[in-house]
Design an enzyme around this catalytic site. Sequence first.
Site: not given
Length: 501
Positions: A266, A295
Site C-alpha cells: 500500500e 500496481e
Amino acid sequence: MNTTFSEFQQKLVDIAQLKSAMAALNWDKDVFMPPKGSGPRAAMLSYLAGELHEKVVSREFLDLLRESKAAADSGALSEGESAIVREVWRDVSREEKLPVEFVKELAQVTSEAYLVWVDARQKKEFTLFAPYLKKIVALKRREADLVGFKQSPYDALIDTFEPYATTEEIAAVLGDLRNFLTPFLAKIRNSKANVRREAIAGDFDVEKQKVFCALVAKKIGYDFDAGRLDVSAHPFSTSFHPQDSRITTRYNPKEIIESISGVVHETGHALYEQGLPAKQFGTPLAEAVSHGIHESQSRLWENLVGRSSAFWTYFYPLLRNEFPAAFGNVSLETFYRAINAVEPSFIRVEADEVTYNLHVILRFEIERAMIEGDIAVDELPRIWNSKMKEFLMLDVPDDSLGVLQDVHWSFGGIGYFPTYSLGNLYSAQFFATARRAIPALDEEMARGEFGSLLKWLRENIHVHGKFYSAQDLAKRATGEKLNSKYFSEYITRKYSEIYEL
Ligand SMILES: [Zn+2]
C-alpha cells in the site's frame, strides 16, 4: 493562458474537490465510522454522487470541454494542456455513449449482485450467484457494443482500467508469461531445497507490529506529514490529494510478514500518489496513468524491494530485536527463504510471486471467453477447476476457494484482473532499468537507503501523471515496450538460487 481552458481547468478542480470529499468519507467509513453511521453515510455519499454527476454532465462543463478541444486541435494549447483535454475528452466520450437507463440498470444489478455474492461465497454455492453474473455479463457485453471496439468486445472493457491497451497485446504478453511460468514452477516443485514457510511462525504483539510497519513505510519514503497508516478489515490505499494519501492494513497476531508486505504494497501505491504533481491537482496530469502502472508501483516495493535479501539485510536485525522469541534462532538466510517460499494455493491474494500470475492468467482467459461468448456462466466452476488443475495442479474443494473467491465480477469489474499481472511485468521492467541507472542499488538498500530508487520512480513515472499513455511511459522510461522478459529473468535468477535449481 487561453481563458476558455483556464475556466475548464477550474471546473476540473471543482469536480476533483467533490471526488476527494467522497474519498475522505469512504476512507472514514472503512476506518473509523461507528456502525450506526452507515445509513447516514450512504445518504451523504449518494447526495454527493448526485452533485458530482450534475457537474460532469452540465451544459457549462461540456461546452468548455468542446471549446478546449477545439483550441487543442488548432494548436492553441500547450502540450500539457492538450494532454488534459485529450484525457477528459476520452472519458466523457465514453460516458456519453452510455444511455442513462443503462447506467442505472448496471448500478442496480451490481449493488444487488454484491450482496448475493457475499452470501453465495459464504454458502460455497456458485449457483446462487450465477443468475446475477449472467445479467452482469449480458450488460457488460452491451456496454462493449455501446462504447464500440475494434477486435474484441473485451477491448472496450479493459479500456476502463488500462486505457489504450488491447486484448491482443495483453494476450500476447500473458501468453509468454504462462509459457515461462508453467515449466519453471514444475522445476521448483521438484527441488529438494529446504525452504520452509513455517520457519517464520510465532506470536507477534500487534502494537509492536504497528510500530515496525510504520518504521518500514517511513524508511522507504512514505511522508507521514502527507498521509496516515490505519487499520481496516481489508488493506487499501486512497488519496485525496498528493499532500494527503492514506494507507491501511490489518494485523494478525500469529503472522507478521502479511502485515509488513501489505503495508509495503500500500505504501508503494501511496508513494505514487504523493509523487503526482500537486500543482496539477484536479487534472489528469495529477492522476495515475492506469491500474497496471499503479500496481507496478505497489508490487515493485512489495516484491522486488520488500522480498529482496538486500532489504532484509537492513531490516532483519531490527525485526529480530523486536521479536526475539520468534526470530532469535532463525538466520537471515532461513528467514529470506521462508518469506519467498513458493507453494501453489487456491487463493490469489495469498499467492507467492511465482504462482500469482497463473491465478491472474486463469481469470483473464475465463473472462475474455465469457465476454466473447465462447463460454457460458453455468460452465464457470467446471472450467475454473480444470484450469486450476492444469496451472497449479490443485483440486478445488469448493466454490469459495474457487470461482467465488474474488469480488470483481460482482461489481462489474470485468477487464480488471489482467492489470494485476501487467503491474508485475511493469514492476520488473522498471526495476531492471532503475538498477542499471543506480549501480549501487543493492548496497544502498542493505544500508536502509531507498532515496535514489524513489527519486528514479518520481522522475520517470510519478511526475508525469497521465501525460503519456502507459505504453509510452514504459517505452520512455525503459527504452522498450512492455514485455515479460524482465519479470522472467528476475524470477529465474531469484528462485534458481533459493531453490538451488
Ligand atoms: Zn495494489
